[in-house]
Motif scaffolding. Structure first.
Motif, mmCIF file in Angstrom:
data_model
loop_
_atom_site.group_PDB
_atom_site.id
_atom_site.type_symbol
_atom_site.label_atom_id
_atom_site.label_comp_id
_atom_site.label_asym_id
_atom_site.label_seq_id
_atom_site.Cartn_x
_atom_site.Cartn_y
_atom_site.Cartn_z
ATOM 1 N N LEU A 1 0.825 -1.204 0.000
ATOM 2 C CA LEU A 1 0.000 0.000 0.000
ATOM 3 C C LEU A 1 0.860 1.254 0.000
ATOM 4 C CD1 LEU A 1 -2.599 -1.079 2.717
ATOM 5 C CD2 LEU A 1 -2.753 -1.380 0.231
ATOM 6 N N ALA A 2 0.416 2.265 -0.740
ATOM 7 C CA ALA A 2 1.108 3.549 -0.725
ATOM 8 C C ALA A 2 0.901 4.248 0.608
ATOM 9 C CB ALA A 2 0.586 4.433 -1.861
ATOM 10 N N GLU A 3 -0.260 4.061 1.202
ATOM 11 C CA GLU A 3 -0.557 4.584 2.528
ATOM 12 C C GLU A 3 -1.708 3.789 3.114
ATOM 13 O OE1 GLU A 3 -3.107 8.223 2.932
ATOM 14 O OE2 GLU A 3 -2.520 8.546 0.834
ATOM 15 N N LEU A 4 -1.860 3.877 4.425
ATOM 16 C CA LEU A 4 -2.979 3.233 5.083
ATOM 17 C C LEU A 4 -3.650 4.249 5.989
ATOM 18 C CD1 LEU A 4 -3.358 -0.299 6.435
ATOM 19 C CD2 LEU A 4 -4.036 1.612 7.873
ATOM 20 N N ARG A 5 -4.966 4.344 5.858
ATOM 21 C CA ARG A 5 -5.736 5.302 6.651
ATOM 22 C C ARG A 5 -6.542 4.574 7.718
ATOM 23 N NH1 ARG A 5 -8.059 9.601 2.086
ATOM 24 N NH2 ARG A 5 -6.098 9.781 0.900
ATOM 25 N N LEU A 6 -6.316 4.942 8.958
ATOM 26 C CA LEU A 6 -7.121 4.443 10.062
ATOM 27 C C LEU A 6 -8.368 5.316 10.180
ATOM 28 C CD1 LEU A 6 -4.192 4.021 12.581
ATOM 29 C CD2 LEU A 6 -5.504 2.144 11.609
ATOM 30 N N VAL A 7 -9.523 4.680 10.315
ATOM 31 C CA VAL A 7 -10.785 5.425 10.340
ATOM 32 C C VAL A 7 -11.541 5.107 11.632
ATOM 33 C CG1 VAL A 7 -12.886 6.003 9.084
ATOM 34 C CG2 VAL A 7 -10.884 5.194 7.821
ATOM 35 N N PRO A 8 -11.385 5.936 12.658
ATOM 36 C CA PRO A 8 -12.162 5.713 13.881
ATOM 37 C C PRO A 8 -13.661 5.901 13.603
ATOM 38 C CG PRO A 8 -10.325 7.224 14.279
ATOM 39 C CD PRO A 8 -10.455 7.065 12.790
ATOM 40 N N ALA A 9 -14.459 4.976 14.096
ATOM 41 C CA ALA A 9 -15.906 5.055 13.899
ATOM 42 C C ALA A 9 -16.500 6.149 14.772
ATOM 43 C CB ALA A 9 -16.551 3.718 14.236
ATOM 44 N N GLY A 10 -17.459 6.878 14.209
ATOM 45 C CA GLY A 10 -18.174 7.855 15.003
ATOM 46 C C GLY A 10 -19.246 7.176 15.837
ATOM 47 N N GLU A 11 -20.214 6.563 15.134
ATOM 48 C CA GLU A 11 -21.274 5.782 15.764
ATOM 49 C C GLU A 11 -21.244 4.383 15.158
ATOM 50 O OE1 GLU A 11 -25.166 7.555 15.654
ATOM 51 O OE2 GLU A 11 -24.327 9.583 15.709
ATOM 52 N N PRO A 12 -20.488 3.446 15.730
ATOM 53 C CA PRO A 12 -20.382 2.102 15.136
ATOM 54 C C PRO A 12 -21.730 1.388 15.142
ATOM 55 C CG PRO A 12 -19.358 2.163 17.307
ATOM 56 C CD PRO A 12 -19.682 3.575 16.953
ATOM 57 N N PRO A 13 -22.220 0.947 13.975
ATOM 58 C CA PRO A 13 -23.543 0.333 13.918
ATOM 59 C C PRO A 13 -23.592 -1.107 14.405
ATOM 60 C CG PRO A 13 -22.576 0.410 11.729
ATOM 61 C CD PRO A 13 -21.628 1.139 12.639
ATOM 62 N N HIS A 14 -22.446 -1.778 14.496
ATOM 63 C CA HIS A 14 -22.437 -3.204 14.850
ATOM 64 C C HIS A 14 -21.980 -3.456 16.280
ATOM 65 C CE1 HIS A 14 -23.259 -4.402 10.722
ATOM 66 N NE2 HIS A 14 -22.348 -3.532 10.334
ATOM 67 N N ARG A 15 -21.758 -2.403 17.061
ATOM 68 C CA ARG A 15 -21.281 -2.558 18.424
ATOM 69 C C ARG A 15 -22.095 -1.651 19.341
ATOM 70 N NH1 ARG A 15 -15.654 -4.301 18.997
ATOM 71 N NH2 ARG A 15 -14.815 -4.938 16.985
ATOM 72 N N GLY A 16 -21.917 -1.837 20.634
ATOM 73 C CA GLY A 16 -22.542 -0.938 21.584
ATOM 74 C C GLY A 16 -21.866 0.424 21.559
ATOM 75 N N THR A 17 -22.404 1.352 22.300
ATOM 76 C CA THR A 17 -21.828 2.692 22.359
ATOM 77 C C THR A 17 -20.417 2.624 22.931
ATOM 78 O OG1 THR A 17 -24.005 3.640 22.712
ATOM 79 C CG2 THR A 17 -22.115 5.018 23.275
ATOM 80 N N PRO A 18 -19.425 3.216 22.254
ATOM 81 C CA PRO A 18 -18.050 3.180 22.767
ATOM 82 C C PRO A 18 -17.957 3.833 24.145
ATOM 83 C CG PRO A 18 -18.087 3.888 20.475
ATOM 84 C CD PRO A 18 -19.511 3.869 20.938
ATOM 85 N N ARG A 19 -16.983 3.391 24.932
ATOM 86 C CA ARG A 19 -16.781 3.971 26.255
ATOM 87 C C ARG A 19 -16.344 5.428 26.154
ATOM 88 N NH1 ARG A 19 -15.212 1.055 30.658
ATOM 89 N NH2 ARG A 19 -14.867 3.128 31.564
ATOM 90 N N CYS A 20 -15.500 5.729 25.165
ATOM 91 C CA CYS A 20 -14.980 7.087 25.008
ATOM 92 C C CYS A 20 -15.660 7.813 23.861
ATOM 93 C CB CYS A 20 -13.471 7.059 24.742
ATOM 94 S SG CYS A 20 -12.497 7.059 26.222
ATOM 95 N N ALA A 21 -15.800 9.109 24.011
ATOM 96 C CA ALA A 21 -16.361 9.935 22.947
ATOM 97 C C ALA A 21 -15.478 9.858 21.703
ATOM 98 C CB ALA A 21 -16.478 11.382 23.417
#
Length: 220
Positions: free
Chosen positions: A33-53
């Motif tokens: 890969l020329a680069e890799l982008r990490l994408v933190p989920a805002g509101e993950p649809p397949h998991r419960g609400t994240p502990r951190c904002a």
């Protein structure tokens, strides 16, 4: 156009840890890969609400990759309204980079097997290639497909399998490539439990991330 495919690795990153970063680095290297982008989920649809904002998780991800110019953080899901659907993220990225740039969505084996439950999942192959990382506890997919896949997913994957990462450059999207990763049985859940109990999580996540957690009293 970037000199090589652009990879995309999404996740809750609650918090981001060495397992995430090692997967990102090995995917970048293994897949060319020329680069890799990490994408933190805002509101993950397949998991419960994240502990951190989301803003904290975004900040920790940026701290984690600050010393690696080939790993970047994309904030599109954090700053978007509504659930963080991967198909929408890929549509936004495709609009940015154009129709010819190869994009590679990186998924763990478990996430890949659950793909038919995702929003508009069958459209993903039209937007990107999919690279499946063989995680701890999973036999390499390339040696056991299609027996582990649902009939629906098996049908969608038929004829898409590549044998070498260089083939990802030949088209902007549409292919499937398994790759092996170093087994690192580190989980964000375990890290959160350690921190909640007042135990050390040193060496499970980058020191700047640990310092950020302490400074903001996260997970305690």
């Amino acid at each position: 156009m970037a000199d090589g495919p652009i990879g995309l690795l999404g996740g809750t990153f609650d918090p981001i840890h060495i397992g995430h970063l090692r997967l990102a680095e090995e995917a970048r290297e293994s897949l060319g890969l020329a680069e890799l982008r990490l994408v933190p989920a805002g509101e993950p649809p397949h998991r419960g609400t994240p502990r951190c904002a989301a803003e904290h998780r975004l900040a920790m991800a940026r701290l984690a990759v600050a010393d690696n110019p080939l790993l970047t953080v994309d904030d599109c899901e954090v700053h978007s309204d509504g659930p963080s659907y991967t198909v929408l993220t890929l549509e936004r990225l495709r609009a940015q980079v154009g129709p010819a740039q190869p994009l590679v969505l990186i998924l763990g084996a478990d996430a890949f097997e659950g793909l038919p439950s995702w929003h508009r999942w069958q459209e993903l192959f039209g937007l990107a290639h999919i690279a499946v990382a063989n995680r701890p506890g999973y036999a390499p997919h390339g040696r056991r497909w299609p027996s582990v896949l649902s009939p629906e997913l098996d049908a969608a994957c038929r004829g898409r399998r590549l044998s070498h990462p260089d083939q990802l450059r030949a088209a902007p999207a549409g292919a499937l490539l398994p790759f092996d990763m170093t087994p690192l049985a580190i989980s964000a859940t375990h890290i959160r439990e350690l921190l909640a109990q007042g135990h050390s999580a040193r060496y499970l996540l980058p020191a700047p991330v640990l310092d950020y957690i302490a400074a903001h009293s996260l997970y305690s």
